[in-house]
Design a protein around this motif. Sequence first.
Motif, PDB file in Angstrom:
ATOM      1  N   ALA A 313     -50.018  38.092 -42.675  1.00  0.00           N
ATOM      2  CA  ALA A 313     -50.100  39.551 -42.736  1.00  0.00           C
ATOM      3  C   ALA A 313     -48.791  40.185 -42.261  1.00  0.00           C
ATOM      4  CB  ALA A 313     -51.270  40.052 -41.898  1.00  0.00           C
ATOM      5  N   ARG A 314     -48.209  39.615 -41.211  1.00  0.00           N
ATOM      6  CA  ARG A 314     -46.950  40.162 -40.689  1.00  0.00           C
ATOM      7  C   ARG A 314     -45.858  40.150 -41.751  1.00  0.00           C
ATOM      8  NH1 ARG A 314     -47.317  36.744 -36.144  1.00  0.00           N
ATOM      9  NH2 ARG A 314     -45.475  35.672 -36.925  1.00  0.00           N
ATOM     10  N   GLN A 315     -45.748  39.037 -42.469  1.00  0.00           N
ATOM     11  CA  GLN A 315     -44.698  38.939 -43.476  1.00  0.00           C
ATOM     12  C   GLN A 315     -44.982  39.847 -44.665  1.00  0.00           C
ATOM     13  OE1 GLN A 315     -41.788  37.543 -43.148  1.00  0.00           O
ATOM     14  NE2 GLN A 315     -42.379  36.897 -41.102  1.00  0.00           N
ATOM     15  N   ALA A 316     -46.248  40.033 -44.998  1.00  0.00           N
ATOM     16  CA  ALA A 316     -46.587  40.964 -46.076  1.00  0.00           C
ATOM     17  C   ALA A 316     -46.191  42.390 -45.702  1.00  0.00           C
ATOM     18  CB  ALA A 316     -48.085  40.888 -46.381  1.00  0.00           C
ATOM     19  N   ILE A 317     -46.427  42.756 -44.447  1.00  0.00           N
ATOM     20  CA  ILE A 317     -46.012  44.081 -43.966  1.00  0.00           C
ATOM     21  C   ILE A 317     -44.495  44.177 -43.958  1.00  0.00           C
ATOM     22  CG2 ILE A 317     -46.014  45.626 -41.969  1.00  0.00           C
ATOM     23  CD1 ILE A 317     -48.757  44.348 -41.209  1.00  0.00           C
ATOM     24  N   ALA A 318     -43.843  43.081 -43.557  1.00  0.00           N
ATOM     25  CA  ALA A 318     -42.375  43.078 -43.466  1.00  0.00           C
ATOM     26  C   ALA A 318     -41.724  43.344 -44.820  1.00  0.00           C
ATOM     27  CB  ALA A 318     -41.891  41.746 -42.903  1.00  0.00           C
ATOM     28  N   PHE A 319     -42.405  42.984 -45.914  1.00  0.00           N
ATOM     29  CA  PHE A 319     -41.874  43.294 -47.245  1.00  0.00           C
ATOM     30  C   PHE A 319     -41.663  44.791 -47.393  1.00  0.00           C
ATOM     31  CE2 PHE A 319     -42.941  44.883 -51.511  1.00  0.00           C
ATOM     32  CZ  PHE A 319     -41.853  44.390 -52.220  1.00  0.00           C
ATOM     33  N   TRP A 320     -42.652  45.573 -46.989  1.00  0.00           N
ATOM     34  CA  TRP A 320     -42.533  47.030 -47.134  1.00  0.00           C
ATOM     35  C   TRP A 320     -41.530  47.604 -46.144  1.00  0.00           C
ATOM     36  CZ3 TRP A 320     -43.870  49.046 -51.446  1.00  0.00           C
ATOM     37  CH2 TRP A 320     -44.857  48.437 -52.224  1.00  0.00           C
ATOM     38  N   SER A 321     -41.389  46.984 -44.986  1.00  0.00           N
ATOM     39  CA  SER A 321     -40.347  47.419 -44.052  1.00  0.00           C
ATOM     40  C   SER A 321     -38.966  47.204 -44.670  1.00  0.00           C
ATOM     41  CB  SER A 321     -40.451  46.644 -42.734  1.00  0.00           C
ATOM     42  OG  SER A 321     -41.660  46.932 -42.070  1.00  0.00           O
ATOM     43  N   ALA A 322     -38.806  46.076 -45.394  1.00  0.00           N
ATOM     44  CA  ALA A 322     -37.527  45.803 -46.057  1.00  0.00           C
ATOM     45  C   ALA A 322     -37.253  46.817 -47.162  1.00  0.00           C
ATOM     46  CB  ALA A 322     -37.530  44.377 -46.629  1.00  0.00           C
ATOM     47  N   VAL A 323     -38.293  47.180 -47.915  1.00  0.00           N
ATOM     48  CA  VAL A 323     -38.134  48.212 -48.950  1.00  0.00           C
ATOM     49  C   VAL A 323     -37.736  49.543 -48.300  1.00  0.00           C
ATOM     50  CG1 VAL A 323     -39.292  49.520 -50.776  1.00  0.00           C
ATOM     51  CG2 VAL A 323     -39.744  47.071 -50.521  1.00  0.00           C
ATOM     52  N   CYS A 324     -38.389  49.869 -47.174  1.00  0.00           N
ATOM     53  CA  CYS A 324     -38.037  51.090 -46.433  1.00  0.00           C
ATOM     54  C   CYS A 324     -36.568  51.090 -46.042  1.00  0.00           C
ATOM     55  CB  CYS A 324     -38.889  51.213 -45.166  1.00  0.00           C
ATOM     56  SG  CYS A 324     -40.565  51.784 -45.435  1.00  0.00           S
ATOM     57  N   ASP A 325     -36.119  49.983 -45.482  1.00  0.00           N
ATOM     58  CA  ASP A 325     -34.721  49.907 -45.033  1.00  0.00           C
ATOM     59  C   ASP A 325     -33.754  50.156 -46.192  1.00  0.00           C
ATOM     60  OD1 ASP A 325     -35.624  49.342 -42.503  1.00  0.00           O
ATOM     61  OD2 ASP A 325     -35.288  47.188 -42.646  1.00  0.00           O
ATOM     62  N   THR A 326     -34.057  49.555 -47.326  1.00  0.00           N
ATOM     63  CA  THR A 326     -33.190  49.717 -48.497  1.00  0.00           C
ATOM     64  C   THR A 326     -33.197  51.163 -48.976  1.00  0.00           C
ATOM     65  OG1 THR A 326     -33.635  47.429 -49.164  1.00  0.00           O
ATOM     66  CG2 THR A 326     -32.740  48.905 -50.841  1.00  0.00           C
ATOM     67  N   GLU A 327     -34.384  51.764 -49.073  1.00  0.00           N
ATOM     68  CA  GLU A 327     -34.466  53.143 -49.558  1.00  0.00           C
ATOM     69  C   GLU A 327     -33.871  54.122 -48.560  1.00  0.00           C
ATOM     70  OE1 GLU A 327     -38.142  52.871 -52.715  1.00  0.00           O
ATOM     71  OE2 GLU A 327     -38.368  54.191 -50.984  1.00  0.00           O
ATOM     72  N   PHE A 328     -34.049  53.860 -47.261  1.00  0.00           N
ATOM     73  CA  PHE A 328     -33.474  54.739 -46.244  1.00  0.00           C
ATOM     74  C   PHE A 328     -31.948  54.774 -46.376  1.00  0.00           C
ATOM     75  CE2 PHE A 328     -31.613  55.471 -42.064  1.00  0.00           C
ATOM     76  CZ  PHE A 328     -32.266  56.624 -41.663  1.00  0.00           C
ATOM     77  N   GLU A 329     -31.339  53.617 -46.566  1.00  0.00           N
ATOM     78  CA  GLU A 329     -29.880  53.568 -46.716  1.00  0.00           C
ATOM     79  C   GLU A 329     -29.437  54.311 -47.971  1.00  0.00           C
ATOM     80  OE1 GLU A 329     -28.354  49.617 -46.499  1.00  0.00           O
ATOM     81  OE2 GLU A 329     -29.245  49.209 -44.532  1.00  0.00           O
ATOM     82  N   MET A 330     -30.197  54.174 -49.058  1.00  0.00           N
ATOM     83  CA  MET A 330     -29.844  54.871 -50.296  1.00  0.00           C
ATOM     84  C   MET A 330     -29.941  56.391 -50.125  1.00  0.00           C
ATOM     85  SD  MET A 330     -31.661  52.615 -53.275  1.00  0.00           S
ATOM     86  CE  MET A 330     -30.880  51.132 -53.913  1.00  0.00           C
ATOM     87  N   ILE A 331     -31.055  56.835 -49.520  1.00  0.00           N
ATOM     88  CA  ILE A 331     -31.293  58.273 -49.363  1.00  0.00           C
ATOM     89  C   ILE A 331     -30.227  58.903 -48.477  1.00  0.00           C
ATOM     90  CG2 ILE A 331     -32.904  59.958 -48.353  1.00  0.00           C
ATOM     91  CD1 ILE A 331     -35.166  57.985 -49.242  1.00  0.00           C
ATOM     92  N   ASN A 332     -29.737  58.138 -47.513  1.00  0.00           N
ATOM     93  CA  ASN A 332     -28.755  58.669 -46.575  1.00  0.00           C
ATOM     94  C   ASN A 332     -27.326  58.254 -46.925  1.00  0.00           C
ATOM     95  OD1 ASN A 332     -30.367  59.998 -44.191  1.00  0.00           O
ATOM     96  ND2 ASN A 332     -31.489  58.134 -44.738  1.00  0.00           N
ATOM     97  N   SER A 333     -27.087  58.038 -48.211  1.00  0.00           N
ATOM     98  CA  SER A 333     -25.743  57.707 -48.680  1.00  0.00           C
ATOM     99  C   SER A 333     -25.562  58.358 -50.041  1.00  0.00           C
ATOM    100  CB  SER A 333     -25.564  56.185 -48.772  1.00  0.00           C
ATOM    101  OG  SER A 333     -26.348  55.667 -49.833  1.00  0.00           O
ATOM    102  N   ASP A 334     -24.500  57.970 -50.715  1.00  0.00           N
ATOM    103  CA  ASP A 334     -24.251  58.545 -52.044  1.00  0.00           C
ATOM    104  C   ASP A 334     -25.008  57.798 -53.142  1.00  0.00           C
ATOM    105  OD1 ASP A 334     -22.892  56.183 -51.945  1.00  0.00           O
ATOM    106  OD2 ASP A 334     -20.905  57.013 -52.360  1.00  0.00           O
ATOM    107  N   GLU A 335     -25.977  56.947 -52.755  1.00  0.00           N
ATOM    108  CA  GLU A 335     -26.746  56.188 -53.744  1.00  0.00           C
ATOM    109  C   GLU A 335     -28.166  56.741 -53.916  1.00  0.00           C
ATOM    110  OE1 GLU A 335     -26.758  52.164 -52.427  1.00  0.00           O
ATOM    111  OE2 GLU A 335     -24.609  51.872 -52.706  1.00  0.00           O
TER     112      GLU A 335
END
Length: 922
Positions: A313-335
Motif C-alpha cells: 500500500a505504501r508503494q502504491a501511495i508513493a506512485f501518486w506522491s511521485a506524480v505530485c512531485d513532477t506536476e508541482f515542478e512543472m506548475i512552478n516552472s516554465d513547463e
Amino acid sequence: AHFERAKATGGERITPHATLTMDAAALRLALANAQNPDANTRNAAEEQLKASCSADAANHLFLLSNELQDESAPNVQTRSLAGLTLKNFMTSKDHAQAVKLANDWMALNPEVRSKIKSNSCQALSSLQRDVQLAAAQVISKIATIELPKTGPDGRSQWEELMPLLLQSVVQPEPTPQGLAKKQASLHTIGYICEEIASLETDCLASKSNEILTAVVAGMRNEEQDLAVKLAATKALSNALEFANKNFEVDQERNYIMQVICEACTCNNEEIQEHAYQCLCRIAELYYDKLIPYIQKLLELTIMAITTQKDNVARQAIAFWSAVCDTEFEMINSDEEAECKKFIMGATPYLVPDLLKTMRCQEEGQDEDSYNKSTEAAACLAAIASTICDEVLAHVVPWVQQNISSQDWHAKEAAVMAFGCIMDGPSPEELKSYVGGIMDTLIAYLVDPEDLVKNSSAWAIMRITEFAPESIGLHIAPLCDKLMQVMPQSEPQTANHLCWAVHHAANFVRASHESHILPKNQLSPILPKLVECLVTQADRGDATEANLRANAYEALNVVVSTADDEAIRTFIAPTLLPMFGERLNATFGMPCLNADDLNTRNEWQSFFCGALQTCINLMPPEHLVALDPASGMNTADKFMHLFLQVFSSQNTTAAQEALLAVGSVCNVLPQAAFDRYMPTFSGMLVALIATSSEPGLCMLALTTTSDVARTLEGEMVKYSDQIVEVILSVLARPEVDAQVAQVHDFIKPAAYSCIGDIAMAIGAGMEKYLQYWLAALQQGCETAKRLKEELSAKDGYDEDKRNYLNALVEGIFDGYVGVVQGLKAASASTVGATDAFLQPIAVQGGCLMLVEVIASDEDKTESVLRTAVGLLGDLAETYGEKIKPMLSAKPCIDLVMQAKAQGMEADTNELGHWAGTRLGIPP
C-alpha cells in the motif's frame, strides 16, 4: 607491487613483504577471526587484513576473490566477508577517496584484474544467496569503474561483462547453479544500472535494449521462479533510467507497462512492492507517457491502498506522491503547459481512500513511524501543494466530520489531514476554516492520546507557518495558550509548539520594515514568552526531538520583535547580561569526555546566537557604557567572551561567535571597535585559514568585510596578514572543489572581501593591487571555464550553476571595491585610478567576464545588478579613457537587460543610471 599468479594454486610466493602477505589458508582464518565476538581477536584480524592489503594489494585482492568463489569453503560468512572486503577496496562515500580507489584498481596488473573479475563472476553461480549478493556487489563496483573507461580500440575495459550477464538471464544453464546465476545476474544488472545512473556517462546506452529485454523477460507471468521474478523486478526499477528510447516506441512501452502492471497483482507481496516502485520511477522519468495508462494505474493503486498489506500500500501511495512531485515542478516552472493534471483528475477518487488510510495508525505510533497512514498523509500534503485551493472541498468536510470523533484514530487523522493541507491553498481560502478548528487543536494539546497531542501541535505549527494571516490579531492569545501547555508537553510536542511560536513571531517581524519594531502583538507577552522558551531549552529532556536548538531558534526570532520599551526595560538590563553570564559559565564546565565537550559546545553556540540577536538591537551608547566596578564597557565584556569561544576550537560555536562579533562591529562606531583589532585580527587570520571548514571560513571572510566597512582607513593597520591569508586561500585548488557536496562557497566570499578591503583602505591598496588583479583575473578564467562546461551538451548541473552565479557576483564585487577604492585614493594622489587601466584588470579581467555573462540566460538578477553597477562605475571613473571598450555589444546588452520590463525596481534604476554614464539613449 603487481601480483604475478603462482603457477600452482596456493603455491609459494617470494615477495619483499613475505611477513605481511597471506596465503589462502591464513586469509580464511583472518576472515573468520574478523567475525569473532571477542574484540581483541576481531581487531587483530582486521589489522592483519589491512597489513596484507598494504603490503601486496594485488595478491590480497586475488585471494579474496578466490575465497568468494570457492564453493568448497567451509564457512559462508567468510566468503561473504571476502566479497564485502573486496568491494570496499573499490568504493568510498568520500568522493576524493573513491577516485583514488578507482585509480588504485586500474593500476593493478590487467591479468590480476581479469582473474579477480573471473572469480567474482564465477561466484554468481553459488547456491548460497549471501555469496551471490556479495559477488553482485563486487561486480557492480568494478563495472562502475571499468565500463566508462575505454581502451585504444574504443571498447570499454570490461566489454564482455554485460553480454555474459544477459546470457545468464536469457539462456541459463538447466542446473541449480544456472538458475542461481540467472537470479544473481539480475541482481548484478540492477546494481550496475543504479551505479551507472549516478555518473555522467552513456556507457550502457548501446546495451539498454538488451538489458530491458532480459529484465522484462524475467518478470513475465511465464516465469515461475518467484526469486528470479523478484530479482528482475528490482533490476527493472534501476534499468528504467536507460529506457528512454523504448518508451518512445508505443509497442515496447505498452509491453513494459503490461508486465509491470501484471507484477503489481502478483501473489507475492515483495514483487508487488517493487513493481509499484517501478511505477514510481516511471512517474519521475516518463511522466508525459502516462496518459494511456493513468486510468488503469488509478484503479490498481486504489485497490492496493485499500486491500493490500502495509508495504505494498505504501508503494502504491508513493506512485501518486511521485506524480505530485513532477506536476508541482512543472506548475512552478516554465513547463506548466506540459502538465497533464493527473492529480486534479485523480483527487475525487484518491483522496477519500487516503483519508481512510490515515485512520490506520499503529498502536504506539509516533513521528518516526513509517506505515501506510504516514505515507497517505505525506501524499495528501503533496496533493495540496499541487492543486492548491481545489483540495479544500475534498478534505475539509471530512475533517469537520471526524475531528470531534470519540475514536482517537479518526480524530488524529482529521487533525493530521488539516495540517497536511496548509501548504498549497491560499491564506485567504484557509482563513474561514482555521478559526473554527484552532480552538479544537489547542484543546487537543492535552488529549490523553499522545499521538493526538503531537499531531495537534504539528497542525498548529503548520498553520502558523503557511497561513499566519488567518490568525491575525489572535497571535498573542495563541502564544499565551501555547506557553501554558509547553511545560507539560513531551519533547516532540513542545518542539512543534516552539516552531509555532517561531513562525508566529516571524510573521510579526515580517509585517514591519523597520529594524526596531513599534509596539506589536507580541509586545505585551514578550518577556514571558522569552522566559518560557529559555525554560524549555533548560529541560532535562531538551536534547530529545531537537527541542533545545529549536527553542533557541524561536527565542531569537521573538527577541527580534522587541520594541524600544522592551529593549530598554528587558533586553538590555535583563536578557543581555543573563546570556553573558551563561556563556561565561560554560568556560568552567568540566569536560571529562566527548559528550561533555559536545554539550559545552552546544550551549556556547546557543548563547552566542542569542547574544548576537540582542546586540543587534542595542543602541551604540549602551555597548560603550562603562561599568565602574570592572572598568570595562558592555562591548569589552562580550568581545572578551567571544575571543574565548574562538579559542575553544569548536566550529559551530565559532560561527555563532563570529556572527555576534559582526553585530558588535556593526553597532559600534569606528574608533570603539578598533580597540579590539590588535587581538581580533589574529583570530580572523586563523579563522580565514580554516578552508577545510567551509562554513567557518566563509563566515570569517564576511566578518572581515564587516570590519573593513566599519574601520574604513584604519583597516590598513591590520590588512597585511589578512590579505596574505585571503590570497593563500584563493590559491588552494581544493577550495570549492566539491560544490555539489558543500554549498558554503569560499571563493565568492573571498573576492567580495577583497573589494570591501580595497574600498576601506583606498590608497593603502597600492602594495596589494597587482596580487588582487591577478587573483580576480584567475577567478574570471574559472568563471569562463564553468560557463563553457555548463553550455556543453548534457553539461548542465544545478550545483555548478549556483556556484557560477555566486562566483561571478563575488568577482564583480571585488572589482567594484577596487575601482571605488582607487577613486577615493585619487582625492589625495593624482592619477591613482589609472593603476586599474591595464589588460589584466580590464580586457583580460572584468570586461572578459562581462562578455561571458552577457549572453547567459541563467544568471541571477543579483549578478546582473553587480555587473551593471561595475560598468557604471567604470564609465563614471574613466570616461573617454575606457569609452570604446564600454561601447562593446556585451556591455550595452547588460545595461539594456537591467532596464528591461519585468526586472526589480532597483535593477531598473541601476540600469538607467549606468546607461546614462555609458551614453546609451533612454
